[in-house]
Enzyme design. Structure first.
Site, PDB file in Angstrom:
ATOM      1  N   GLY A 156     -68.646 -26.764 -79.992  1.00 19.02           N
ATOM      2  CA  GLY A 156     -69.502 -26.300 -78.922  1.00 19.02           C
ATOM      3  C   GLY A 156     -69.285 -27.027 -77.615  1.00 19.02           C
ATOM      4  O   GLY A 156     -69.587 -26.501 -76.549  1.00 19.02           O
ATOM      5  N   ALA A 170     -66.184 -29.008 -76.891  1.00 22.43           N
ATOM      6  CA  ALA A 170     -64.808 -29.268 -76.482  1.00 22.43           C
ATOM      7  C   ALA A 170     -63.819 -28.500 -77.342  1.00 22.43           C
ATOM      8  O   ALA A 170     -64.163 -27.978 -78.408  1.00 22.43           O
ATOM      9  CB  ALA A 170     -64.503 -30.770 -76.584  1.00 22.43           C
ATOM     10  N   LYS A 212     -58.830 -34.071 -76.883  1.00 18.85           N
ATOM     11  CA  LYS A 212     -60.066 -33.294 -76.853  1.00 18.85           C
ATOM     12  C   LYS A 212     -60.432 -33.057 -75.391  1.00 18.85           C
ATOM     13  O   LYS A 212     -60.571 -33.994 -74.609  1.00 18.85           O
ATOM     14  CB  LYS A 212     -61.172 -34.040 -77.578  1.00 18.85           C
ATOM     15  CG  LYS A 212     -62.492 -33.300 -77.610  1.00 18.85           C
ATOM     16  CD  LYS A 212     -63.416 -33.874 -78.678  1.00 18.85           C
ATOM     17  CE  LYS A 212     -62.880 -33.606 -80.049  1.00 18.85           C
ATOM     18  NZ  LYS A 212     -63.843 -34.009 -81.101  1.00 18.85           N
ATOM     19  N   ASP A 259     -74.448 -36.574 -83.718  1.00 18.16           N
ATOM     20  CA  ASP A 259     -73.942 -35.248 -84.120  1.00 18.16           C
ATOM     21  C   ASP A 259     -73.157 -35.376 -85.430  1.00 18.16           C
ATOM     22  O   ASP A 259     -72.064 -34.822 -85.575  1.00 18.16           O
ATOM     23  CB  ASP A 259     -73.051 -34.658 -83.017  1.00 18.16           C
ATOM     24  CG  ASP A 259     -72.876 -33.148 -83.178  1.00 18.16           C
ATOM     25  OD1 ASP A 259     -73.679 -32.531 -83.916  1.00 18.16           O
ATOM     26  OD2 ASP A 259     -71.942 -32.589 -82.587  1.00 18.16           O
TER      27      ASP A 259
END
Length: 653
Positions: A20, A22, A39, A133
């Site tokens: 969501g 990268a 990234k 995350d």
């Protein structure tokens, strides 16, 4: 992006994934000739200055982490509105892909992966970095089953920015904590909540909360209790279920307070044979990192208290239940008293607890057995206490206990071990990274001459493949290239040709061009010139040119040149008779020992007048120079070579 070069060194090769926040590309570092993962922040976030600034700052903070279970960050950069971080390229699968392939993981696999993830989080939390995350998509599993946590920088930057500035949160809704859903304070225990959900999914093949929208799932994190894993998989280990449910407590204070406590509890779990045989395949939709509105207090439903029914009847029922409970308790007490009295419990001898700290576990077991006590053992890794030695005992030495009482002790399992990588013949610049990836560090680094190229590791200690305690140092030696040995050039001038050549060969010098020239100083066959002057520092295989004498110099008879009739020669006023004849002669000048371009000048002795001056290329024209001189018989001239006067004068005949 394919083919684009970032930072002048990272050449994008292919796209390998995305989330969501990268996109991830495989790239080749042209400087170090290795593959890396790049990234790149999605374009929709590049217009928010707060996100960009926090992205840079937090990515750099994440890059400071160094742990074998964390994907290494190498670089952070910005180019043409492209914000990117460069990371270690890990060949393998995500934990999400592993779960999809296997459906349900064995107890051994769950413990193994969870301990590695927890170890990574412990290192990050110690360095004041919270991931925020954690999900299976952000756990990479290598081909040798090593778990590596990734996506530190972006998750931190985006979450903190959106909570404070936009009233929204960014994360993976199926995995984030209730405090994240509220947009409240998050800390290390928020990561542990997410890890609990990852364990739940590994054990059941499902996430605990599903919904029609991200908001619906977020509300369930806040309001609902998860279905116990045992209701989905009855064969699940009870101890594993307790750990999962403790991690997923709504209240942060009710969870594990740190990763160390979690790791210790995982160490107590034993392999569950039944759970290892489960192979049910369950599909589940990916949970991307996304932005959702922060859950407000008014959105949270407050459970309503049940209405009382028939209060009078309830009171009678409660009184009857209390009387029955009292009778049962009395009967149980009498039965227990009778039972233990028959076992002579009250006559059991008291035993003094011995001091077991520092003793070998076998010795401690023998001591406990002789005293009629039992040992309750648990092991932890330790770099300070030798393996099998007792670190601590929870029941203090000297206490009085009954026989059969379990004495809890902590036993050293020795240091956590790591395998030494093979550094030999690798670029020395890559050695520190290779060691960090294995949980090791560099020790004494030295340099030495060798036949290998400069900058290559040629030796290491301990040897590759050996098992050493994690955190150990590895010494290695870097090649300085072949050693160049110099020595002074010998003087072979005056030696015979054969003797000079033998001397040069003995010193392993190369004999180059050999030329000949006349010499008034050295006899024929002797060396009159060497291209490298004596005492000059030289190395083996240097090339030396020699010039050999052909004997004394021979000056050819001059050629008479009759001057033109229309020219009247000037007669000097002094030193010449009127009958003297002016003539021009070609004089041959031999220049042995000289090479390249030389300047030849000739001056008349009688008046010092310079009658000739010119440069000659001896390498092109040879070592014999022919000069025309005009003068009277027996007139004498001085010869200068490169402004140095020659010892012999020229006399016309």
């Amino acid at each position: 992006m394919i083919g684009k070069i970032l930072g002048g060194r990272y050449e994008i090769v292919e796209k390998v994934g995305g989330g969501g926040m990268a996109l991830v590309y495989k790239a080749k570092c042209n400087l170090l000739n290795r593959y890396v993962a790049v990234k790149i922040l999605r374009s929709e976030f590049t217009s928010d200055k707060d996100i960009i600034e926090k992205f840079k700052r937090e990515s750099q903070a994440a890059a400071s982490l160094s742990h074998p279970n964390i994907v290494n960050l190498y670089d952070v950069g910005e180019e043409d509105d492209i914000y990117y971080i460069v990371m270690e390229y890990v060949k393998g699968k995500t934990l999400k892909e592993v779960i999809k392939e296997k459906g349900i993981l064995t107890l051994h696999e769950i413990i193994n992966y969870t301990k590695q993830i927890a170890s990574a989080l412990q290192h990050a939390h110690y360095n004041h970095v919270v991931h925020r995350d954690i999900k299976p998509h952000n756990i990479l599993v290598t081909e040798d089953n090593r778990a590596k946590v990734t996506d530190f920088g972006i998750a931190i930057a985006a979450t903190s920015s959106t909570i404070t500035n936009m009233g929204s949160v960014i994360g993976s809704v199926h995995y984030f904590s209730p405090e994240q859903a509220r947009g409240g304070y998050t800390d290390e225990k928020s990561d542990l909540y997410s890890l609990g959900i990852v364990m739940y999914e590994m054990a059941t093949g499902k996430v605990p909360f599903e919904g029609e929208s991200p908001i619906a799932v977020a509300l369930k994190h806040i309001q609902q209790e998860p279905v116990p894993p045992s209701e989905i998989i009855p064969e699940i280990s009870k101890s594993l279920e307790e750990i999962i449910l403790k991690l997923m407590q709504k209240d942060q204070a009710s969870r594990y307070q740190n990763t160390q406590s979690l790791i210790e509890n995982l160490g107590k779990l034993k392999e569950d044979v039944v759970s290892s045989e489960m192979t049910m395949m369950i599909n589940h939709e990916d949970s991307p990192t996304q932005i959702i509105p922060r859950i407000k207090e008014e959105d949270i439903e407050t459970p309503k208290a049940p209405l009382p029914k028939n209060k009078k009847g309830n009171n009678k029922l409660m009184i009857a239940a209390a009387v029955a409970a009292a009778l049962i308790a009395a009967l149980l007490f009498m039965f227990g008293l009778f039972y233990v009295s028959n076992l002579n419990f009250f006559r059991t001898e008291d035993v003094q607890v011995p001091s077991l700290v520092g003793k070998d576990i076998l010795e401690a077991r023998e001591m406990a057995s002789q005293l009629g006590l039992e040992l309750s053992e648990r092991s932890i890794n330790s770099t300070e206490v030798p393996k099998n030695e007792i670190i601590n005992q929870e029941t203090d030495a000297g206490m009085k206990v009954k026989k059969g009482y379990p004495i809890r002790v902590v036993v050293s399992a020795g240091p956590d071990m790591a395998q030494v990588p093979d550094l030999r013949f690798k670029e020395a610049a890559n050695a520190p990274l290779m060691l960090r990836n294995e949980g090791l560090s560099e020790g004494r680094v030295t340099e030495n001459f060798s036949e290998f190229p400069i900058g290559v590791v040629i030796e290491q200690n301990p040897r590759a493949g050996s098992s050493v305690p994690a955190g150990s140092t590895v010494d290695y030696v870097i090649s300085k290239g072949p050693q160049v040995v110099t020595f002074p050039m010998p003087n072979v001038v005056g030696n015979t040709r054969e003797s000079a050549e033998a001397t040069l060969r003995q010193l392993q010098l190369q004999i180059g061009a050999i030329t000949e020239a006349p010499s008034n100083e050295h006899a024929e066959g002797r060396v009159i010139f060497q291209s490298i002057p004596p005492e000059t520092p030289i190395a083996q295989n240097a090339v030396v040119n020699l010039t050999i004498s052909t004997g004394p110099e021979v000056i050819d008879e001059p050629e008479d040149v009759t001057p033109p009739e229309d020219e009247t020669p000037e007669t000097p006023e002094e030193d010449q008779s009127a009958s003297a004849t002016l003539s021009t002669q070609n004089v041959r000048i031999q220049l042995p020992g000289h090479s390249g371009i030389v300047e030849i000048a000739i001056k008349r002795v009688s008046d010092g007048e310079e009658v000739y001056k010119r440069k000659h290329d001896l390498d092109k024209d040879g070592h014999t120079v022919v000069v025309p001189l005009t003068g009277y018989a027996k007139q004498e001239f001085e010869l200068f070579v490169n402004a140095q006067k020659h010892k012999n004068n020229i006399v016309l005949r």
